[in-house]
Design a protein around this motif. Structure first.
Motif, PDB file in Angstrom:
ATOM      1  N   THR A  60      11.311 -19.787  -3.433  1.00 28.38           N
ATOM      2  CA  THR A  60       9.901 -20.128  -3.552  1.00 28.38           C
ATOM      3  C   THR A  60       9.030 -18.920  -3.252  1.00 28.38           C
ATOM      4  O   THR A  60       9.416 -18.030  -2.491  1.00 28.38           O
ATOM      5  N   LEU A  61       7.870 -18.914  -3.843  1.00 25.53           N
ATOM      6  CA  LEU A  61       6.892 -17.866  -3.631  1.00 25.53           C
ATOM      7  C   LEU A  61       5.972 -18.291  -2.498  1.00 25.53           C
ATOM      8  O   LEU A  61       5.451 -19.406  -2.504  1.00 25.53           O
ATOM      9  N   VAL A  62       5.783 -17.437  -1.499  1.00 25.42           N
ATOM     10  CA  VAL A  62       4.967 -17.790  -0.336  1.00 25.42           C
ATOM     11  C   VAL A  62       3.905 -16.723  -0.099  1.00 25.42           C
ATOM     12  O   VAL A  62       4.060 -15.570  -0.465  1.00 25.42           O
ATOM     13  N   LEU A  63       2.824 -17.168   0.525  1.00 25.95           N
ATOM     14  CA  LEU A  63       1.767 -16.261   0.930  1.00 25.95           C
ATOM     15  C   LEU A  63       1.479 -16.573   2.389  1.00 25.95           C
ATOM     16  O   LEU A  63       0.814 -17.553   2.708  1.00 25.95           O
ATOM     17  N   ASP A  64       2.018 -15.751   3.296  1.00 23.45           N
ATOM     18  CA  ASP A  64       1.897 -16.040   4.715  1.00 23.45           C
ATOM     19  C   ASP A  64       1.501 -14.773   5.477  1.00 23.45           C
ATOM     20  O   ASP A  64       0.889 -13.873   4.908  1.00 23.45           O
ATOM     21  N   ALA A  65       1.845 -14.725   6.738  1.00 25.41           N
ATOM     22  CA  ALA A  65       1.454 -13.612   7.605  1.00 25.41           C
ATOM     23  C   ALA A  65       2.021 -12.279   7.125  1.00 25.41           C
ATOM     24  O   ALA A  65       1.404 -11.229   7.335  1.00 25.41           O
ATOM     25  N   ARG A  66       3.153 -12.314   6.467  1.00 26.61           N
ATOM     26  CA  ARG A  66       3.743 -11.067   5.967  1.00 26.61           C
ATOM     27  C   ARG A  66       2.836 -10.406   4.943  1.00 26.61           C
ATOM     28  O   ARG A  66       2.717  -9.179   4.902  1.00 26.61           O
ATOM     29  N   ALA A  67       2.173 -11.216   4.108  1.00 24.66           N
ATOM     30  CA  ALA A  67       1.252 -10.661   3.112  1.00 24.66           C
ATOM     31  C   ALA A  67       0.045 -10.022   3.788  1.00 24.66           C
ATOM     32  O   ALA A  67      -0.443  -8.979   3.343  1.00 24.66           O
ATOM     33  N   ALA A  68      -0.437 -10.629   4.867  1.00 31.23           N
ATOM     34  CA  ALA A  68      -1.557 -10.042   5.611  1.00 31.23           C
ATOM     35  C   ALA A  68      -1.143  -8.705   6.223  1.00 31.23           C
ATOM     36  O   ALA A  68      -1.919  -7.738   6.206  1.00 31.23           O
ATOM     37  N   GLY A  69       0.057  -8.631   6.748  1.00 32.61           N
ATOM     38  CA  GLY A  69       0.555  -7.372   7.302  1.00 32.61           C
ATOM     39  C   GLY A  69       0.694  -6.300   6.235  1.00 32.61           C
ATOM     40  O   GLY A  69       0.361  -5.132   6.467  1.00 32.61           O
ATOM     41  N   LEU A  70       1.157  -6.687   5.060  1.00 32.24           N
ATOM     42  CA  LEU A  70       1.277  -5.738   3.958  1.00 32.24           C
ATOM     43  C   LEU A  70      -0.096  -5.247   3.526  1.00 32.24           C
ATOM     44  O   LEU A  70      -0.285  -4.061   3.230  1.00 32.24           O
ATOM     45  N   ALA A  71      -1.073  -6.153   3.493  1.00 37.97           N
ATOM     46  CA  ALA A  71      -2.438  -5.760   3.143  1.00 37.97           C
ATOM     47  C   ALA A  71      -3.002  -4.782   4.174  1.00 37.97           C
ATOM     48  O   ALA A  71      -3.663  -3.796   3.813  1.00 37.97           O
ATOM     49  N   ALA A  72      -2.741  -5.034   5.453  1.00 37.24           N
ATOM     50  CA  ALA A  72      -3.202  -4.119   6.501  1.00 37.24           C
ATOM     51  C   ALA A  72      -2.548  -2.748   6.349  1.00 37.24           C
ATOM     52  O   ALA A  72      -3.204  -1.709   6.516  1.00 37.24           O
ATOM     53  N   ALA A  73      -1.278  -2.735   6.014  1.00 35.89           N
ATOM     54  CA  ALA A  73      -0.586  -1.456   5.794  1.00 35.89           C
ATOM     55  C   ALA A  73      -1.174  -0.727   4.592  1.00 35.89           C
ATOM     56  O   ALA A  73      -1.328   0.502   4.619  1.00 35.89           O
ATOM     57  N   ILE A  86       0.386   3.183  10.244  1.00 38.78           N
ATOM     58  CA  ILE A  86       0.512   2.210   9.151  1.00 38.78           C
ATOM     59  C   ILE A  86       1.468   1.086   9.557  1.00 38.78           C
ATOM     60  O   ILE A  86       1.162  -0.099   9.401  1.00 38.78           O
ATOM     61  N   VAL A  87       2.608   1.469  10.105  1.00 42.85           N
ATOM     62  CA  VAL A  87       3.583   0.464  10.541  1.00 42.85           C
ATOM     63  C   VAL A  87       3.004  -0.384  11.672  1.00 42.85           C
ATOM     64  O   VAL A  87       3.140  -1.610  11.678  1.00 42.85           O
ATOM     65  N   ALA A  88       2.345   0.258  12.616  1.00 39.35           N
ATOM     66  CA  ALA A  88       1.756  -0.479  13.737  1.00 39.35           C
ATOM     67  C   ALA A  88       0.676  -1.445  13.256  1.00 39.35           C
ATOM     68  O   ALA A  88       0.587  -2.578  13.755  1.00 39.35           O
ATOM     69  N   ALA A  89      -0.126  -1.041  12.303  1.00 43.82           N
ATOM     70  CA  ALA A  89      -1.159  -1.930  11.766  1.00 43.82           C
ATOM     71  C   ALA A  89      -0.526  -3.156  11.120  1.00 43.82           C
ATOM     72  O   ALA A  89      -0.983  -4.291  11.324  1.00 43.82           O
ATOM     73  N   ALA A  90       0.526  -2.948  10.361  1.00 42.33           N
ATOM     74  CA  ALA A  90       1.205  -4.074   9.718  1.00 42.33           C
ATOM     75  C   ALA A  90       1.801  -5.017  10.755  1.00 42.33           C
ATOM     76  O   ALA A  90       1.677  -6.244  10.634  1.00 42.33           O
ATOM     77  N   VAL A  91       2.402  -4.467  11.787  1.00 43.98           N
ATOM     78  CA  VAL A  91       3.020  -5.291  12.824  1.00 43.98           C
ATOM     79  C   VAL A  91       1.970  -6.084  13.592  1.00 43.98           C
ATOM     80  O   VAL A  91       2.119  -7.295  13.809  1.00 43.98           O
ATOM     81  N   VAL A  92       0.894  -5.416  13.981  1.00 44.74           N
ATOM     82  CA  VAL A  92      -0.143  -6.093  14.775  1.00 44.74           C
ATOM     83  C   VAL A  92      -0.819  -7.197  13.975  1.00 44.74           C
ATOM     84  O   VAL A  92      -1.031  -8.304  14.467  1.00 44.74           O
ATOM     85  N   VAL A  93      -1.152  -6.916  12.721  1.00 40.10           N
ATOM     86  CA  VAL A  93      -1.813  -7.936  11.898  1.00 40.10           C
ATOM     87  C   VAL A  93      -0.875  -9.104  11.629  1.00 40.10           C
ATOM     88  O   VAL A  93      -1.280 -10.274  11.719  1.00 40.10           O
ATOM     89  N   THR A  94       0.372  -8.835  11.311  1.00 39.41           N
ATOM     90  CA  THR A  94       1.328  -9.911  11.078  1.00 39.41           C
ATOM     91  C   THR A  94       1.495 -10.781  12.317  1.00 39.41           C
ATOM     92  O   THR A  94       1.451 -12.002  12.237  1.00 39.41           O
TER      93      THR A  94
END
Length: 102
Positions: A60-73, A86-94
């Motif tokens: 299934t296709l999902v849009l969850d916290a991982r997508a927000a972290g990718l957007a922050a990165a 970049i990695v820290a931003a993705a981790v913190v946002v996720t």
């Protein structure tokens, strides 16, 4: 097929691929098309892996916290931040989206 047979077949296959790479003539590797492909292929594979791990959950296709972290990165990347930022931003946002969303 037993587990050990599968492991042996995989090991043999890996060895064969490595040997095939070593047997390629040096002249072939010096061609501009091969050099360009060798430079771009890892980037394409990493992008595909990132997309699959971010937007897929099984079949299934999902849009969850991982997508927000990718957007922050992506935003941090556009701002030309260092890699660790970049990695820290993705981790913190996720983590933040997961904490807020439950």
């Amino acid at each position: 097929m037993t587990t050990w047979m599968a492991i042996a077949a995989t090991a043999l296959g890996c060895y064969a691929v490595k040997l095939a790479g070593l047997l390629v003539p040096a002249g072939t590797l010096e061609r501009p098309v091969v050099r360009r492909l060798a430079a771009l292929l890892p980037v394409a594979l990493l992008a595909a892996l990132t997309a699959q791990q971010t937007f897929a959950d099984g079949r299934t296709l999902v849009l969850d916290a991982r997508a927000a972290g990718l957007a922050a990165a992506a935003v941090a990347l556009l701002l030309r931040a260092p890699f660790l930022v970049i990695v820290a931003a993705a981790v913190v946002v996720t983590a933040g989206v997961r904490a807020v969303g439950g």
